[in-house]
Write a protein that holds these residues in place. Structure first.
Motif, PDB file in Angstrom:
ATOM      1  N   ILE A 507       0.855  -1.189   0.000  1.00  0.00           N
ATOM      2  CA  ILE A 507       0.000   0.000   0.000  1.00  0.00           C
ATOM      3  C   ILE A 507       0.886   1.231   0.000  1.00  0.00           C
ATOM      4  CG2 ILE A 507      -1.780   1.256   1.283  1.00  0.00           C
ATOM      5  CD1 ILE A 507      -2.607  -1.461   2.477  1.00  0.00           C
ATOM      6  N   ASP A 508       0.610   2.156  -0.916  1.00  0.00           N
ATOM      7  CA  ASP A 508       1.414   3.370  -1.014  1.00  0.00           C
ATOM      8  C   ASP A 508       1.269   4.216   0.250  1.00  0.00           C
ATOM      9  OD1 ASP A 508       2.471   2.759  -3.482  1.00  0.00           O
ATOM     10  OD2 ASP A 508       0.816   3.689  -4.587  1.00  0.00           O
ATOM     11  N   PRO A 509       2.196   5.155   0.467  1.00  0.00           N
ATOM     12  CA  PRO A 509       2.196   5.941   1.710  1.00  0.00           C
ATOM     13  C   PRO A 509       0.833   6.546   2.049  1.00  0.00           C
ATOM     14  CG  PRO A 509       4.169   6.405   0.451  1.00  0.00           C
ATOM     15  CD  PRO A 509       3.329   5.530  -0.414  1.00  0.00           C
ATOM     16  N   ILE A 510       0.472   6.463   3.324  1.00  0.00           N
ATOM     17  CA  ILE A 510      -0.800   6.987   3.837  1.00  0.00           C
ATOM     18  C   ILE A 510      -0.486   8.163   4.751  1.00  0.00           C
ATOM     19  CG2 ILE A 510      -2.843   6.466   5.215  1.00  0.00           C
ATOM     20  CD1 ILE A 510      -2.419   3.503   4.469  1.00  0.00           C
ATOM     21  N   ASP A 511      -1.093   9.296   4.470  1.00  0.00           N
ATOM     22  CA  ASP A 511      -0.872  10.475   5.309  1.00  0.00           C
ATOM     23  C   ASP A 511      -1.578  10.344   6.659  1.00  0.00           C
ATOM     24  OD1 ASP A 511       0.757  11.924   3.555  1.00  0.00           O
ATOM     25  OD2 ASP A 511      -0.989  12.591   2.395  1.00  0.00           O
ATOM     26  N   VAL A 512      -2.847  10.006   6.639  1.00  0.00           N
ATOM     27  CA  VAL A 512      -3.619   9.933   7.877  1.00  0.00           C
ATOM     28  C   VAL A 512      -4.323   8.589   8.002  1.00  0.00           C
ATOM     29  CG1 VAL A 512      -5.451  10.962   9.259  1.00  0.00           C
ATOM     30  CG2 VAL A 512      -3.983  12.436   7.859  1.00  0.00           C
ATOM     31  N   GLU A 513      -5.195   8.279   7.044  1.00  0.00           N
ATOM     32  CA  GLU A 513      -6.012   7.080   7.158  1.00  0.00           C
ATOM     33  C   GLU A 513      -6.419   6.600   5.770  1.00  0.00           C
ATOM     34  OE1 GLU A 513      -8.872   6.783  10.617  1.00  0.00           O
ATOM     35  OE2 GLU A 513     -10.310   6.755   8.954  1.00  0.00           O
ATOM     36  N   LYS A 514      -6.606   5.275   5.653  1.00  0.00           N
ATOM     37  CA  LYS A 514      -7.028   4.719   4.382  1.00  0.00           C
ATOM     38  C   LYS A 514      -7.821   3.437   4.629  1.00  0.00           C
ATOM     39  CE  LYS A 514      -5.324   3.443  -0.220  1.00  0.00           C
ATOM     40  NZ  LYS A 514      -4.138   3.389  -1.101  1.00  0.00           N
TER      41      LYS A 514
END
Length: 907
Positions: A507-514
């Motif tokens: 999974i590509d970088p997540i800033d806060v939530e996904k």
């Protein structure tokens, strides 16, 4: 020529080419052999920072130096001088400006006195010489500045590749080994070695009276080494070395030289950690594995440092990363079954622990996680000479290698392997920066790698994701992944069934939530980073069971502390043996939840049985601990502690204390000591003896604030604390300052000053008063073996606090103020002379002056000491018939204090 008094006479010619497009009027020469000269060199100071005083107090005969007899440029004598604050760097003022791309010939004759090899492993032993950084070398100029680095025992010499021609004469009977091509001529009184080599760096020489080196011929490279293994045949060793060279060539390319010197001293300076920490008597590793990994470690070190020419003091991550990455891949290919603690993992009583299940390659993320959970890590862009020893030797090297493995898994298709090989082939034997590798790597992928070249390399931000929640659907589950840090990075999500991976997704970088949907077929658990493909700060919140029970993590009780198991709530227990005069020997379990990694919620319970008192006593503590990352505070800790013990025969006390502690960060992780602020409320309830007349000393509550500072350097040790206490019947404030100086003649000078005063005092006894020689310890902070004893051996125990006197006085209390000083000076080894002096003031009385002097046997400072009083305010004490009872002693058996003493300068 090598002389019998450990000196080398050198007549050296240097042809230096101006590599820049600017004219030069000055050239700098690295003269690292002079770093051993005296107490003021950068090398000596660096060793002192590492709590190694051997070079600081070395005898003149054991030191080394470099003494220049004359220096000429193009046949003309020229001016030269030592660089400011760096005796191992020489500034040469050219008689004429050197144009770009032109050369100058420098002739210099000098004498090098070789130090003993016990300081840095380089120098002379009893019958051998291990020479490194023994000759003058031009420093690197990169068109913008000179890179001037002193010898700090970091093996990070930075120089341009050069062609060498050396004639080296050694006494008859000695053998010389090097990486250069050599011819040998036997002369009348010496052996002459003619050495040649092109595109070489610092030249290592091993000169031995008893030749202990073996030479192994592989297809590509001749290996010269003194790293031994008695149980392997020569054919097996050659086959193993050939496998190693082939493996490194596959990842990097051909080695540009014909021969490599791989000596034991180089390995010992950068060992394979694990081999030297585990007891040899338990035979943790097979002979072939240990010899193979030792050689592979040292050969990859030499392979890289002789070909990849980066400024490793300012830009070390790639060289470190390649070496560790190759180690990881080599072990994965040829020794996947080997555990971190070797064959010990199979032994009864050990094999059930998590640490026994840790693979050999698992030690790299384990050490990184240990550091980051303690907030002791530093960024990979931190200058190497600013790293703590723990990070310099282990953590940053491991994080660099894990980063390359991380990239390799994320990018796939051997992109990292291809990029490393291209970088090596393009920059082999050329001064370069690791940004060149960045450019090669990013050119081979469409994926955004800014997270790697930003946060991962340039900050100490941590990767920390969690599975926030799951929501089941008909044939899938919706997973909510939350980023708990300020570091967005790619992560892996797994579907697992009974430890077998059924599903895996990057999974590509997540800033806060996904939110991510995952098929649920044949899956009983979801997990992030299940294979630990990237270094993450916390794994405990990385998974969820699909069929949740009351407890997501079942309870696991383990004998002794283990490494963290993220799938269990772990509780540990261990036996405790203690002693005090009133309970006798104390035996019981210590039950706690602190694994080897830091946790936020901590508890510890220690019920113990006293064999003399025939009662159960003990202590309990519960705390919450928070380590903020981007503040001046290292740690907040809040909690409550409680204890019960006996303070006299058949008389117990209860102590309860809620507390709040702030530990402030050090200026750098190379600093030792620190600052702290403690606030607590101490509630004491003591059982009353039948004859008790003054109940104020048996049940009381005290509010206490204490600020402490410590800078425990080996030469200048400064500590102080300020203390404030408040009770309904009194209030007092005090300051305690301690300074310990190690003088130039290796003698300690101790000085302590204490001042304490009551702000008001309505007490009826001296229980809360200041004492000159034996405080009552009403806060129960001091480890008295017999705190209520006023006669006998245990009454002679002294803990240096308040007045700090060693002689015992009848009028020893002060209920208004006290001012005292304690001093001692070393005489010979552990024998010291001490003197105490001070004033004690009681209400409505004049201040009283007290003093004492005597002999101090300081076997282990603050741990084991004995005081023999001589002259004091009591008179000449040896004349008293009870002199034996006047001798005082210090005895500390606190394991935590011993541990903190041992680890100084490493974390």
């Amino acid at each position: 020529m090598l002389l019998n008094n450990h000196k080398i006479l050198i007549d050296q010619e240097i042809i230096y080419y101006n590599p820049s497009d600017k004219p030069m009027d000055t050239i700098y020469l690295l003269n690292w052999a002079n770093g051993y000269r005296d107490k003021k060199t950068p090398l000596t100071k660096r060793l002192i920072e590492d709590y190694d005083k051997s070079l600081y107090f070395a005898r003149i005969d054991d030191r080394g130096y470099s003494s220049i007899r004359f220096l000429q440029c193009n046949g003309s004598y020229t001016k030269y001088n030592e660089h400011k604050d760096a005796a191992d760097i020489i500034r040469v003022i050219l008689p004429a400006t050197l144009p770009p791309k032109e050369s100058v010939k420098i002739n210099v004759e000098y004498e090098v006195k070789l130090p003993k090899d016990k300081y840095t492993r380089y120098g002379h032993g009893e019958l051998s010489y291990n020479l490194r950084y023994w000759h003058l070398t031009p420093a690197v100029y990169d068109n913008t500045k000179w890179h001037l680095f002193s010898n700090l025992n970091m093996d990070d010499y930075y120089m341009q590749p050069a062609d060498f021609k050396i004639d080296f004469a050694v006494p008859l009977g000695y053998t010389l080994h090097s990486e250069l091509d050599q011819e040998v001529a036997i002369k009348k009184d010496h052996v002459l070695y003619s050495l040649k080599g092109k595109d070489r760096l610092d030249i290592q020489l091993n000169i031995l009276l008893n030749n202990d080196f073996s030479i192994y011929d592989t297809q590509d490279l001749k290996i010269v080494t003194d790293i031994k293994s008695k149980n392997l045949t020569e054919n097996i060793k050659v086959d193993v070395l050939q496998r190693q060279i082939d493996f490194i060539k596959e990842y990097l390319g051909n080695y540009p030289h014909q021969k490599m010197l791989v000596n034991l001293a180089s390995y010992q300076k950068r060992p394979v950690y694990g081999f030297n920490q585990l007891p040899k008597s338990l035979n943790p590793f097979s002979d072939i594995f240990e010899w193979d990994i030792k050689l592979f470690k040292t050969i990859t070190d030499r392979y890289i440092e002789n070909t990849i020419l980066t400024n490793t003091r300012e830009d070390a991550w790639l060289a470190d990363g390649i070496q560790i990455y190759l180690m990881i891949e080599y072990v994965k290919n040829y020794y996947p079954e080997v555990k971190a603690i070797g064959n010990i993992s199979k032994k009864w009583g050990i094999r059930q622990y998590n640490i026994a299940k840790l693979d050999f390659n698992g030690k790299y993320p384990f050490v990184y996680q240990f550091s980051t959970r303690k907030e002791l890590d530093q960024s990979l862009s931190t200058r190497a000479d600013s790293l703590s020893n723990f990070n310099l030797k282990l953590v940053n090297r491991y994080k660099s290698g894990l980063g390359l493995r991380y990239l390799n898994e994320y990018l796939n298709n051997d992109i990292v392997k291809k990029s490393l090989k291209e970088f090596y082939q393009e920059h082999n034997l050329k001064l370069s920066k690791t940004v060149s590798f960045n450019e090669i790597l990013t050119s081979k992928t469409d994926k955004d790698l800014s997270w790697y070249f930003g946060n991962y390399l340039k900050t100490d931000n941590k990767i920390n994701y969690t599975i926030e929640s799951i929501r089941k659907e008909s044939d899938s589950v919706e997973v909510t992944i939350k980023n708990k840090s300020n570091f967005p990075a790619p992560i892996t999500l797994y579907g697992v069934n009974k430890k077998e991976i059924k599903y895996k997704q990057w999974i590509d970088p997540i800033d806060v939530e996904k939110k991510v949907k995952v098929p649920v077929k044949d899956i009983d658990r979801l997990s992030l980073n299940y294979e630990y493909l990237y270094p993450e700060a916390n794994l405990r919140d990385n998974w969820k069971k699909l069929n949740r029970k009351l407890l997501n993590r079942p309870l696991k009780v383990t004998f002794f502390r283990d490494i963290e198991d993220p799938y269990y709530n772990q509780v540990f227990y261990k036996p405790i043996i203690d002693y005090n005069f009133y309970d006798g020997f104390l035996l019981g379990p210590n039950i706690y939840n602190q694994a080897l990694f830091k946790k936020k919620w901590l508890f510890s319970a220690t019920p113990v049985y006293g064999f003399k008192s025939n009662t159960i006593t003990g202590n309990f503590a519960f705390a919450y601990e928070h380590l903020p990352q981007e503040t001046g505070v290292y740690r907040y800790r809040a909690g409550i502690s409680a204890s019960r013990s006996h303070y006299d025969n058949d008389l117990a006390f209860n102590k309860i204390s809620p507390f709040f502690l702030i530990d402030f960060k050090r200026n750098t992780l190379r600093d030792v000591g620190g600052k702290s602020l403690l606030t607590r409320y101490v509630m004491v309830d003591k059982e009353l003896p039948l004859e008790a007349e003054i109940p104020e000393s048996y049940k009381y509550n005290i509010f206490n604030i204490r600020y402490g500072y410590a800078q425990p350097n080996i030469i200048n040790d400064l500590r102080y604390f300020a203390d404030f206490q408040y009770n309904d019947n009194f209030s007092k404030a005090s300051i305690d300052v301690r300074y310990r100086k190690l003088t130039n003649i290796n003698r300690y000078l101790d000085f302590r000053m204490f001042f304490g005063a009551f702000l008001f005092n309505d007490t009826e006894s001296n229980f809360f008063s200041y004492s000159s020689d034996r405080p009552s310890d009403y806060l129960f902070d001091l480890n008295y073996l017999g705190r209520s004893e006023d006669s006998g051996f245990l009454s002679q125990q002294v803990i240096i606090t308040e007045g700090g006197f060693k002689s015992i006085f009848e009028d020893s209390y002060a209920n208004e103020w006290i001012l005292s000083s304690n001093a001692s000076i070393g005489v010979w080894r552990f024998i010291e002379l001490y003197a105490d002096a001070g004033f004690l003031k009681n209400r409505n009385e004049n201040a009283r002056f007290k003093y004492d002097t005597g002999v101090r046997l300081n076997f282990i400072h603050n741990f084991l000491e004995v005081y023999f009083p001589l002259q004091s305010s009591n008179g000449f004490e040896p004349e008293f018939s009870d002199y034996a009872s006047r001798i005082r002693f210090v005895l500390t058996i606190d394991i935590e204090r011993v541990y903190n003493f041992v680890k100084r300068g490493f974390y």
